[in-house]
Structures are given as structure tokens and as C-alpha cells.
Design an enzyme around this catalytic site. Structure first.
Site, PDB file in Angstrom:
ATOM      1  N   LYS A   1       0.832  -1.214   0.000  1.00  0.00           N
ATOM      2  CA  LYS A   1       0.000   0.000   0.000  1.00  0.00           C
ATOM      3  C   LYS A   1       0.857   1.251   0.000  1.00  0.00           C
ATOM      4  CE  LYS A   1      -4.407  -1.398   1.963  1.00  0.00           C
ATOM      5  NZ  LYS A   1      -5.289  -1.368   3.112  1.00  0.00           N
TER       6      LYS A   1
ATOM      7  N   LYS B   1      -4.446  -9.185  -7.239  1.00  0.00           N
ATOM      8  CA  LYS B   1      -5.757  -9.540  -6.683  1.00  0.00           C
ATOM      9  C   LYS B   1      -6.799  -8.486  -7.076  1.00  0.00           C
ATOM     10  CE  LYS B   1      -5.628  -7.259  -2.258  1.00  0.00           C
ATOM     11  NZ  LYS B   1      -5.948  -7.124  -0.903  1.00  0.00           N
TER      12      LYS B   1
ATOM     13  N   LYS C   1     -10.313  -2.959  -4.404  1.00  0.00           N
ATOM     14  CA  LYS C   1     -11.014  -1.665  -4.475  1.00  0.00           C
ATOM     15  C   LYS C   1     -10.100  -0.572  -4.981  1.00  0.00           C
ATOM     16  CE  LYS C   1     -13.287  -2.754  -0.156  1.00  0.00           C
ATOM     17  NZ  LYS C   1     -13.284  -2.640   1.270  1.00  0.00           N
TER      18      LYS C   1
HETATM   19  P1  TYM Z   1     -11.064  -5.654   3.313  1.00  0.00           P
HETATM   20  O1  TYM Z   1     -12.113  -4.684   3.670  1.00  0.00           O
HETATM   21  O2  TYM Z   1      -9.961  -5.234   2.385  1.00  0.00           O
HETATM   22  O3  TYM Z   1     -11.731  -6.933   2.640  1.00  0.00           O
HETATM   23  C1  TYM Z   1     -12.838  -7.581   3.239  1.00  0.00           C
HETATM   24  C2  TYM Z   1     -12.720  -9.079   3.039  1.00  0.00           C
HETATM   25  O4  TYM Z   1     -12.660  -9.388   1.639  1.00  0.00           O
HETATM   26  C3  TYM Z   1     -11.550 -10.237   1.371  1.00  0.00           C
HETATM   27  N1  TYM Z   1     -11.025  -9.953   0.036  1.00  0.00           N
HETATM   28  C4  TYM Z   1     -10.846 -10.884  -0.916  1.00  0.00           C
HETATM   29  N2  TYM Z   1     -11.089 -12.202  -0.930  1.00  0.00           N
HETATM   30  C5  TYM Z   1     -10.810 -12.879  -2.078  1.00  0.00           C
HETATM   31  N3  TYM Z   1     -10.301 -12.279  -3.205  1.00  0.00           N
HETATM   32  C6  TYM Z   1     -10.040 -10.952  -3.223  1.00  0.00           C
HETATM   33  N4  TYM Z   1      -9.566 -10.376  -4.313  1.00  0.00           N
HETATM   34  C7  TYM Z   1     -10.326 -10.196  -2.042  1.00  0.00           C
HETATM   35  N5  TYM Z   1     -10.188  -8.869  -1.724  1.00  0.00           N
HETATM   36  C8  TYM Z   1     -10.632  -8.749  -0.446  1.00  0.00           C
HETATM   37  C9  TYM Z   1     -10.544  -9.886   2.450  1.00  0.00           C
HETATM   38  O5  TYM Z   1      -9.612 -10.926   2.646  1.00  0.00           O
HETATM   39  C10 TYM Z   1     -11.439  -9.666   3.649  1.00  0.00           C
HETATM   40  O6  TYM Z   1     -11.756 -10.905   4.250  1.00  0.00           O
HETATM   41  N6  TYM Z   1      -7.977  -6.044   7.201  1.00  0.00           N
HETATM   42  C11 TYM Z   1      -9.278  -6.425   6.708  1.00  0.00           C
HETATM   43  C12 TYM Z   1     -10.420  -5.984   7.565  1.00  0.00           C
HETATM   44  C13 TYM Z   1     -10.314  -6.355   9.007  1.00  0.00           C
HETATM   45  C14 TYM Z   1     -10.487  -7.657   9.559  1.00  0.00           C
HETATM   46  C15 TYM Z   1     -10.369  -7.489  10.967  1.00  0.00           C
HETATM   47  C16 TYM Z   1     -10.735  -8.906   9.000  1.00  0.00           C
HETATM   48  C17 TYM Z   1     -10.099  -5.515  10.044  1.00  0.00           C
HETATM   49  N7  TYM Z   1     -10.130  -6.173  11.231  1.00  0.00           N
HETATM   50  C18 TYM Z   1     -10.476  -8.576  11.806  1.00  0.00           C
HETATM   51  C19 TYM Z   1     -10.840  -9.990   9.871  1.00  0.00           C
HETATM   52  C20 TYM Z   1     -10.708  -9.818  11.241  1.00  0.00           C
HETATM   53  C21 TYM Z   1      -9.470  -5.789   5.348  1.00  0.00           C
HETATM   54  O7  TYM Z   1      -8.893  -4.809   5.013  1.00  0.00           O
HETATM   55  O8  TYM Z   1     -10.447  -6.340   4.604  1.00  0.00           O
END
Ligand code: TYM
Length: 343
Positions: A121, A205, A208
Site C-alpha cells: 500500500k 488480486k 477496491k
Molecule cells: P477488506 O475490507 O480489504 O476486505 C474484506 C474481506 O474481503 C476479502 N477480500 C478478498 N477475498 C478474495 N479475493 C479478493 N480479491 C479479495 N479482496 C478482499 C478480504 O480478505 C477480507 O476478508 N484487514 C481487513 C479488515 C479487518 C479484519 C479485521 C478482518 C479488520 N479487522 C479482523 C478480519 C478480522 C481488510 O482490510 O479487509
């Protein structure tokens, strides 16, 4: 689910989070939300809209609350039931930030320096990034452990953050001599959809933050746009092979087959058997039709929820109260363990 994490004898609890920044896409759906819906029927589940994580990069204060409602609407439209699972915004439960501070004093700088997501990032601009972005995985550990979360459904991109959560839990238990106080949370990653790739580049991947909107299918895309994005998805000149082994070296095709398998809930081999020998002129329209069939009802329902923001707010408020009731006593115990003054 697998066995209980080592030394921990407390109840199992599923915890996961999604950031309210930008529109949700197919990767979020297949990697996370679809799993949430399945897990809520058999487990105690807490699903958090992680607005504190979102503000590690600039968020327009006029838009943030609506973005939070947007994610809540997506949860509900996908089938997360607020009577079964807790849905709430992270910033409404103070335990997250408090525990994150204690964990800042447990986690080591060397551990954070290894986090690849920060490096990706921040790129060459790491000096100009917020301290929050660097510390992001510590807050993530606090999210999970403030609830003594034992299982965490996420996409594969979160694997390293989950390993850090386990390291922090283990070090806390060890440093303060409280074996089994925190569980070592297990990631639930396996299964189709764990790593959905960009439609424009099979080595990146779906995300967003990709500047090309053609790289992802958003929850807000209509049927025509979904079909266009799949039509324009990068592919190669070959035909669909018979076996998964033959997908090796064909990342874009492999991704499209994976998406088809995940959406239709069939093994990849079955998808390949159905389309083997066909060109993309047949497969892509079939995939577009399937994607529209699965996503259209979600988008429609999401829009209905978004037209009733008061209903969403009621669900989020009561979710936050329920979440607070779980997390506050756990963090109070942490304070006692660490020996802070109290009367
Ligand atoms: P975030 O908001 O980026 O994404 C939310 C969830 O979507 C999954 N994801 C994907 N899965 C498969 N293929 C992809 N291309 C893809 N892009 C996103 C992410 O793995 C996620 O499960 N750090 C986390 C949010 C978070 C969190 C937590 C998750 C904060 N605290 C505690 C679990 C437990 C995040 O940025 O997700």
C-alpha cells in the site's frame, strides 16, 4: 470447524471485518461475505464494519457514515441475519482502540516491518503514510481478540495479518503468564473464492484500490456492466482444458474458472468438464449470466436497505450494544492482568 485453538478452553466465536472504503466487489463477496452467511447458522458470529481501519487513509468525513451503512446493507443483502450474527461499526465499541494500545506494547516493530500489505500500500512513500496504516494489523488483532475470536473467515490476502494476531495472542499469554487467556485465532481461508484476481491481470488480486474499474465486478454494477467487464476480461488464445493441472500458467483463465466454480458452488473439475474444448465465446457469456444471476438479487436488496437508512441504523446500534457487552468485560480483564491501578 477445526479443533479449538491450543490451551484455550473458552467458547468458539467467529469474528471478521470489512472496511467501509469504496464499493464492495466480487472478491469481498466470495472471499468473505458468502462465508459469513454460511457460518452464522452454526456459530456465534460477530461481523464488524471496520471504520477505524478505513481512516488509516483519508476518508471524507461527509461520506464515512454512509459508507458504513453501505457495507451494512451489503451484509444484510447477502443474507447476514442481524438476529443471528452481530453487525456493528468498529468505532462505536471503544474496546478496539483500548486493546490496540495494549497490543502496541506487546507487538514488536520487527513483526510489523514484515507486513507485506503495508509495503504494497505504501510503496515508495512509506515515510508519508499515517502511523495508523503501519499499525493497522495490531488494531486488527485487537478487533479479533477483544471478542476472543477463535475463527476468522477472510480472503487469502489477510493470512499474514492473522499470523500476526496469533503471535500477539501467544506473546500476551506468555508475557503475562496467562496460558490460554487469548485463543490463537484460526483463519478460515480455504475454499473457492479465497483469492479472486483482477479481470485485467491474473497476477494481481481484485481490489477496491485498482485504478481500472474494469478489473473488478462491484456490487453496484448493473447486468450490462457485469457482462461488459467479463467480455473484456483478459484471457489467452487457448480453449478451456479438461483438467485443473492444465490451468497452470494460464492465470486469467484459472481466475475465471475459479469465479465460476465459487459462484455456482461446484468443484473446478466439474466446471472444466462442462466447458472443456470450448472457446471463450461460449464460456464468457455463461459466466456473465451466472454472475448476474447471483449478484442482481443482492444489488436489488442492497438498494432497498439503503433506501431505509433508519432501519440500518437501528440494526447497527443494537449490534454495537451487543458487541460492547462482549468486548468491554474482556478488555477489563486485560487491564487487571496487566496490573493497572483500580479502586
Ligand atoms: P477488506 O475490507 O480489504 O476486505 C474484506 C474481506 O474481503 C476479502 N477480500 C478478498 N477475498 C478474495 N479475493 C479478493 N480479491 C479479495 N479482496 C478482499 C478480504 O480478505 C477480507 O476478508 N484487514 C481487513 C479488515 C479487518 C479484519 C479485521 C478482518 C479488520 N479487522 C479482523 C478480519 C478480522 C481488510 O482490510 O479487509
Amino acid at each position: 470447524m477445526s479443533e479449538k485453538p491450543t490451551d484455550y478452553n473458552g467458547p468458539e466465536r467467529v469474528f471478521s471485518g470489512v472496511q467501509p472504503s469504496g464499493s464492495l466487489h466480487l472478491g469481498n463477496y466470495l472471499g468473505a461475505l458468502k462465508k459469513f452467511v454460511r457460518l452464522q447458522h452454526e456459530h456465534d458470529c460477530v461481523f464488524c464494519i471496520v471504520d477505524l481501519h478505513a481512516v488509516t487513509v483519508w476518508q471524507d468525513p461527509k461520506a464515512l457514515a454512509d459508507q458504513t451503512r453501505h457495507i451494512a446493507a451489503a451484509f444484510l443483502a447477502c443474507g447476514v441475519d442481524p438476529k443471528k450474527a452481530i453487525i456493528y461499526p468498529q468505532s462505536r465499541v471503544r474496546a478496539h482502540t483500548e486493546l490496540a494500545w495494549y497490543f502496541n506494547c506487546v507487538a514488536r516493530i520487527g513483526w510489523l516491518n514484515r507486513m507485506t500489505q503495508f509495503k504494497d500500500k505504501a510503496g515508495k512513500n512509506s515515510e508519508k503514510m499515517s502511523v495508523g496504516l503501519y499499525d493497522y494489523p495490531v488494531l486488527q488483532a485487537a478487533d479479533i481478540l477483544a471478542f476472543k475470536g477463535t475463527h476468522v473467515p477472510v480472503g487469502e490476502d489477510q493470512k499474514q495479518h492473522l499470523e500476526l494476531s496469533r503471535d500477539i495472542a501467544a506473546k500476551f499469554n506468555n508475557d503475562f503468564d496467562v496460558p490460554g487467556f487469548f485463543p490463537l485465532p484460526e483463519p478460515l481461508i480455504q475454499g473457492p473464492g479465497a483469492r479472486i484476481m483482477s479481470l485485467r491481470d491474473g497476477s494481481k488480486k481484485m481490489s477496491k484500490s485498482d485504478p481500472s474499474d474494469l478489473s473488478r465486478i462491484n456490487f453496484t454494477d448493473d447486468a450490462d456492466l457485469i457482462a461488459k467487464k467479463i467480455r473484456k476480461a483478459k484471457t489467452d488464445a487457448g480453449v478451456i482444458p479438461e483438467t485443473s493441472e492444465e490451468l497452470e500458467g494460464r492465470p486469467e483463465l484459472s481466475n475465471l474458472i475459479g469465479i465460476y466454480a465459487a459462484l455456482s458452488e461446484q468443484p473446478e473439475d466439474k466446471v472444466l468438464a462442462e466447458y472443456a474444448g470450448q472457446g471463450f465465446g461460449v464460456f464468457k457469456p455463461a459466466l456473465a449470466e451466472l454472475a448476474v444471476e447471483k449478484l442482481k438479487p443482492i444489488t436489488e436488496l442492497m438498494n432497498r436497505y439503503l433506501a431505509a437508512p433508519d432501519e440500518i441504523d437501528t440494526i447497527l446500534s443494537s449490534g454495537a450494544d451487543r458487541a460492547d457487552n462482549i468486548a468491554t468485560p474482556i478488555v477489563a480483564e486485560v487491564r487487571d492482568i496487566m496490573g493497572f491501578w483500580k479502586v
